[in-house]
Design a protein around this motif. Structure first.
Motif, PDB file in Angstrom:
ATOM      1  N   ALA A   1      37.396  36.784  38.829  1.00 59.08           N
ATOM      2  CA  ALA A   1      38.344  37.512  39.679  1.00 59.08           C
ATOM      3  C   ALA A   1      37.809  38.895  40.034  1.00 59.08           C
ATOM      4  CB  ALA A   1      39.694  37.630  38.981  1.00 59.08           C
ATOM      5  N   GLY A   2      37.105  39.514  39.089  1.00 58.33           N
ATOM      6  CA  GLY A   2      36.523  40.824  39.364  1.00 58.33           C
ATOM      7  C   GLY A   2      35.486  40.768  40.462  1.00 58.33           C
ATOM      8  N   ARG A   3      34.622  39.775  40.418  1.00 57.60           N
ATOM      9  CA  ARG A   3      33.603  39.635  41.461  1.00 57.60           C
ATOM     10  C   ARG A   3      34.239  39.298  42.802  1.00 57.60           C
ATOM     11  NH1 ARG A   3      28.425  36.179  39.805  1.00 57.60           N
ATOM     12  NH2 ARG A   3      28.039  36.649  42.017  1.00 57.60           N
ATOM     13  N   ALA A   4      35.237  38.417  42.784  1.00 55.92           N
ATOM     14  CA  ALA A   4      35.919  38.054  44.020  1.00 55.92           C
ATOM     15  C   ALA A   4      36.653  39.243  44.623  1.00 55.92           C
ATOM     16  CB  ALA A   4      36.892  36.914  43.747  1.00 55.92           C
ATOM     17  N   ALA A   5      37.247  40.057  43.774  1.00 54.89           N
ATOM     18  CA  ALA A   5      37.969  41.235  44.255  1.00 54.89           C
ATOM     19  C   ALA A   5      37.034  42.226  44.945  1.00 54.89           C
ATOM     20  CB  ALA A   5      38.703  41.908  43.098  1.00 54.89           C
ATOM     21  N   GLN A   6      35.811  42.328  44.470  1.00 48.91           N
ATOM     22  CA  GLN A   6      34.835  43.205  45.119  1.00 48.91           C
ATOM     23  C   GLN A   6      34.552  42.741  46.542  1.00 48.91           C
ATOM     24  OE1 GLN A   6      31.459  43.136  42.491  1.00 48.91           O
ATOM     25  NE2 GLN A   6      32.355  44.563  41.028  1.00 48.91           N
ATOM     26  N   VAL A   7      34.435  41.428  46.737  1.00 47.97           N
ATOM     27  CA  VAL A   7      34.205  40.881  48.070  1.00 47.97           C
ATOM     28  C   VAL A   7      35.387  41.198  48.983  1.00 47.97           C
ATOM     29  CG1 VAL A   7      33.917  38.751  49.392  1.00 47.97           C
ATOM     30  CG2 VAL A   7      32.689  39.062  47.233  1.00 47.97           C
ATOM     31  N   ALA A   8      36.596  40.972  48.482  1.00 50.22           N
ATOM     32  CA  ALA A   8      37.792  41.246  49.276  1.00 50.22           C
ATOM     33  C   ALA A   8      37.893  42.723  49.628  1.00 50.22           C
ATOM     34  CB  ALA A   8      39.040  40.800  48.512  1.00 50.22           C
ATOM     35  N   GLU A   9      37.574  43.578  48.674  1.00 50.08           N
ATOM     36  CA  GLU A   9      37.703  45.018  48.904  1.00 50.08           C
ATOM     37  C   GLU A   9      36.691  45.519  49.928  1.00 50.08           C
ATOM     38  OE1 GLU A   9      39.260  48.973  48.201  1.00 50.08           O
ATOM     39  OE2 GLU A   9      39.980  46.905  48.278  1.00 50.08           O
ATOM     40  N   ARG A  10      35.490  44.956  49.916  1.00 46.39           N
ATOM     41  CA  ARG A  10      34.503  45.355  50.930  1.00 46.39           C
ATOM     42  C   ARG A  10      35.013  45.042  52.341  1.00 46.39           C
ATOM     43  NH1 ARG A  10      30.520  43.441  47.231  1.00 46.39           N
ATOM     44  NH2 ARG A  10      30.387  41.430  48.328  1.00 46.39           N
ATOM     45  N   ALA A  11      35.576  43.860  52.511  1.00 45.73           N
ATOM     46  CA  ALA A  11      36.122  43.490  53.817  1.00 45.73           C
ATOM     47  C   ALA A  11      37.315  44.374  54.178  1.00 45.73           C
ATOM     48  CB  ALA A  11      36.538  42.025  53.810  1.00 45.73           C
ATOM     49  N   PHE A  12      38.148  44.682  53.185  1.00 41.53           N
ATOM     50  CA  PHE A  12      39.321  45.530  53.416  1.00 41.53           C
ATOM     51  C   PHE A  12      38.902  46.915  53.883  1.00 41.53           C
ATOM     52  CE2 PHE A  12      42.508  48.558  51.786  1.00 41.53           C
ATOM     53  CZ  PHE A  12      43.647  48.075  52.411  1.00 41.53           C
TER      54      PHE A  12
ATOM     55  N   PRO B   1      42.232  45.198  43.842  1.00 43.34           N
ATOM     56  CA  PRO B   1      41.078  46.096  43.849  1.00 43.34           C
ATOM     57  C   PRO B   1      41.320  47.437  44.536  1.00 43.34           C
ATOM     58  CG  PRO B   1      40.762  44.268  45.378  1.00 43.34           C
ATOM     59  CD  PRO B   1      41.961  43.938  44.554  1.00 43.34           C
ATOM     60  N   SER B   2      42.144  47.462  45.579  1.00 44.78           N
ATOM     61  CA  SER B   2      42.389  48.729  46.271  1.00 44.78           C
ATOM     62  C   SER B   2      43.179  49.706  45.410  1.00 44.78           C
ATOM     63  CB  SER B   2      43.128  48.480  47.588  1.00 44.78           C
ATOM     64  OG  SER B   2      42.308  47.784  48.501  1.00 44.78           O
ATOM     65  N   LEU B   3      43.923  49.174  44.440  1.00 45.62           N
ATOM     66  CA  LEU B   3      44.687  50.027  43.523  1.00 45.62           C
ATOM     67  C   LEU B   3      43.961  50.235  42.199  1.00 45.62           C
ATOM     68  CD1 LEU B   3      48.299  48.610  44.051  1.00 45.62           C
ATOM     69  CD2 LEU B   3      47.212  50.557  45.191  1.00 45.62           C
ATOM     70  N   GLY B   4      42.846  49.517  42.000  1.00 47.02           N
ATOM     71  CA  GLY B   4      42.112  49.638  40.744  1.00 47.02           C
ATOM     72  C   GLY B   4      42.863  49.071  39.559  1.00 47.02           C
ATOM     73  N   ILE B   5      43.659  48.035  39.792  1.00 46.10           N
ATOM     74  CA  ILE B   5      44.515  47.468  38.749  1.00 46.10           C
ATOM     75  C   ILE B   5      44.294  45.960  38.668  1.00 46.10           C
ATOM     76  CG2 ILE B   5      46.913  46.969  38.089  1.00 46.10           C
ATOM     77  CD1 ILE B   5      47.680  49.628  39.423  1.00 46.10           C
ATOM     78  N   THR B   6      44.227  45.435  37.441  1.00 41.65           N
ATOM     79  CA  THR B   6      44.186  43.993  37.219  1.00 41.65           C
ATOM     80  C   THR B   6      45.238  43.618  36.190  1.00 41.65           C
ATOM     81  OG1 THR B   6      41.840  43.789  37.753  1.00 41.65           O
ATOM     82  CG2 THR B   6      42.797  42.047  36.413  1.00 41.65           C
ATOM     83  N   MET B   7      46.040  42.622  36.511  1.00 40.75           N
ATOM     84  CA  MET B   7      47.020  42.075  35.573  1.00 40.75           C
ATOM     85  C   MET B   7      46.460  40.776  35.004  1.00 40.75           C
ATOM     86  SD  MET B   7      50.472  42.594  37.901  1.00 40.75           S
ATOM     87  CE  MET B   7      49.744  41.919  39.404  1.00 40.75           C
ATOM     88  N   ALA B   8      46.568  40.594  33.690  1.00 42.62           N
ATOM     89  CA  ALA B   8      46.019  39.394  33.064  1.00 42.62           C
ATOM     90  C   ALA B   8      46.917  38.949  31.913  1.00 42.62           C
ATOM     91  CB  ALA B   8      44.604  39.657  32.557  1.00 42.62           C
ATOM     92  N   ALA B   9      47.140  37.640  31.822  1.00 40.73           N
ATOM     93  CA  ALA B   9      47.980  37.108  30.749  1.00 40.73           C
ATOM     94  C   ALA B   9      47.550  35.696  30.403  1.00 40.73           C
ATOM     95  CB  ALA B   9      49.449  37.107  31.168  1.00 40.73           C
ATOM     96  N   GLY B  10      47.765  35.322  29.139  1.00 43.81           N
ATOM     97  CA  GLY B  10      47.475  33.966  28.694  1.00 43.81           C
ATOM     98  C   GLY B  10      48.540  33.520  27.724  1.00 43.81           C
ATOM     99  N   ARG B  11      48.840  32.233  27.732  1.00 46.03           N
ATOM    100  CA  ARG B  11      49.875  31.717  26.843  1.00 46.03           C
ATOM    101  C   ARG B  11      49.523  32.012  25.390  1.00 46.03           C
ATOM    102  NH1 ARG B  11      54.303  31.178  29.932  1.00 46.03           N
ATOM    103  NH2 ARG B  11      54.036  29.654  31.618  1.00 46.03           N
ATOM    104  N   GLY B  12      50.427  32.719  24.734  1.00 40.44           N
ATOM    105  CA  GLY B  12      50.254  33.035  23.329  1.00 40.44           C
ATOM    106  C   GLY B  12      49.413  34.254  23.037  1.00 40.44           C
ATOM    107  N   ILE B  13      48.828  34.889  24.071  1.00 42.93           N
ATOM    108  CA  ILE B  13      47.995  36.071  23.814  1.00 42.93           C
ATOM    109  C   ILE B  13      48.516  37.312  24.527  1.00 42.93           C
ATOM    110  CG2 ILE B  13      45.944  34.686  23.371  1.00 42.93           C
ATOM    111  CD1 ILE B  13      44.923  35.425  26.137  1.00 42.93           C
TER     112      ILE B  13
END
Length: 246
Positions: free
Chosen positions: A12-23, A113-125
């Motif tokens: 997701a981090g690598r993909a977000a960089q691609v999206a942000e460049r286009a943005f 990426p434009s806000l510099g924020i990533t949300m992440a969650a996993g079941r049980g963690i």
């Protein structure tokens, strides 16, 4: 789970960089799909990258994305890709779009990426927020009264909630899982499985609840207020309660 989470964060981090460049370049090239929704070259580039990285790392897993045909896997696991969630925001130059990647019913990563924020969650963690190098545990609010509750509303069928405070919904999921709002309601917003891929895991691992009230009505709350808000929605003609979670 942690191995999958590290993989999802990396991809997701690598993909977000691609999206942000286009943005940042303003390279949108918007066209309309058959269903009338918008798609850009960045959507396709991001999804193709995510698919390639998943194929390299977990070749036996299935992958379904918003823009490309589904690849059926043999492992019984299925990844969901929403390459640019909030395409309307993306093409309008608003920084609140995200790149969403989920392992179905197991983990979710939503990078903004434009806000510099990533949300992440996993079941049980649990659920976490990453702001650059800073990491924090995400928790919903503890408010237990509907009167004065802060609510984000989305879609064409917004309910009237006179006892609540309706607030800006541009970062509604982030605001819910960090306790800044108490409920999010999407009614008539046309949400599909890709729009919904990350929501239940993020909200529930932060201590909240999610219910699909009907096909196009979704309620997410801090949990404490869930039944009260569900009753308000069910009171509307033609709306019946659905199954908690997804």
């Amino acid at each position: 789970m942690w191995t999958d989470m590290r993989l999802a964060l990396r991809i997701a981090g690598r993909a977000a960089q691609v999206a942000e460049r286009a943005f940042r370049a303003g390279e949108f090239g918007v066209r309309l799909k058959e269903d009338g929704s918008e798609v850009t070259p960045a959507d396709l580039e991001v999804e193709d990258l995510v698919r390639r990285l998943l194929a390299e790392a977990v070749p036996e897993d299935g992958v379904a994305g918003e823009e490309r045909p589904e690849r059926v896997g043999t492992s019984g696991r299925r990844w969901l890709v929403d390459p640019i969630s909030g395409t309307a925001d993306f093409v309008a130059g608003r920084p609140t779009y995200s790149v969403d990647l989920a392992l179905e019913n197991a983990l979710a990563v939503s990078a903004m990426p434009s806000l510099g924020i990533t949300m992440a969650a996993g079941r049980g963690i649990g659920c976490r927020i990453f702001r650059g190098e800073k990491e924090e545990v995400a928790r919903v609010s503890s408010r237990d009264k509907v009167d004065g509750a802060r609510v984000c509303l989305h879609g064409k069928r917004k309910p009237t909630l006179e006892q609540c405070v309706v607030v800006d919904g541009s970062t509604s999921v982030l605001d819910l899982i960090t306790g800044r709002v108490d409920a999010v309601i999407a009614a008539g917003a046309g949400l599909d499985e890709f729009d919904m891929a990350c929501l239940p895991v993020l909200v529930e691992e932060a201590g909240g609840r999610v219910t699909v009230v009907e096909e196009d009505v979704v309620l997410a709350t801090n949990g404490v207020l869930h039944d009260a808000f569900l009753a308000l929605l069910v009171a509307r003609p033609g709306v019946e309660p659905g199954t908690p979670g997804l």
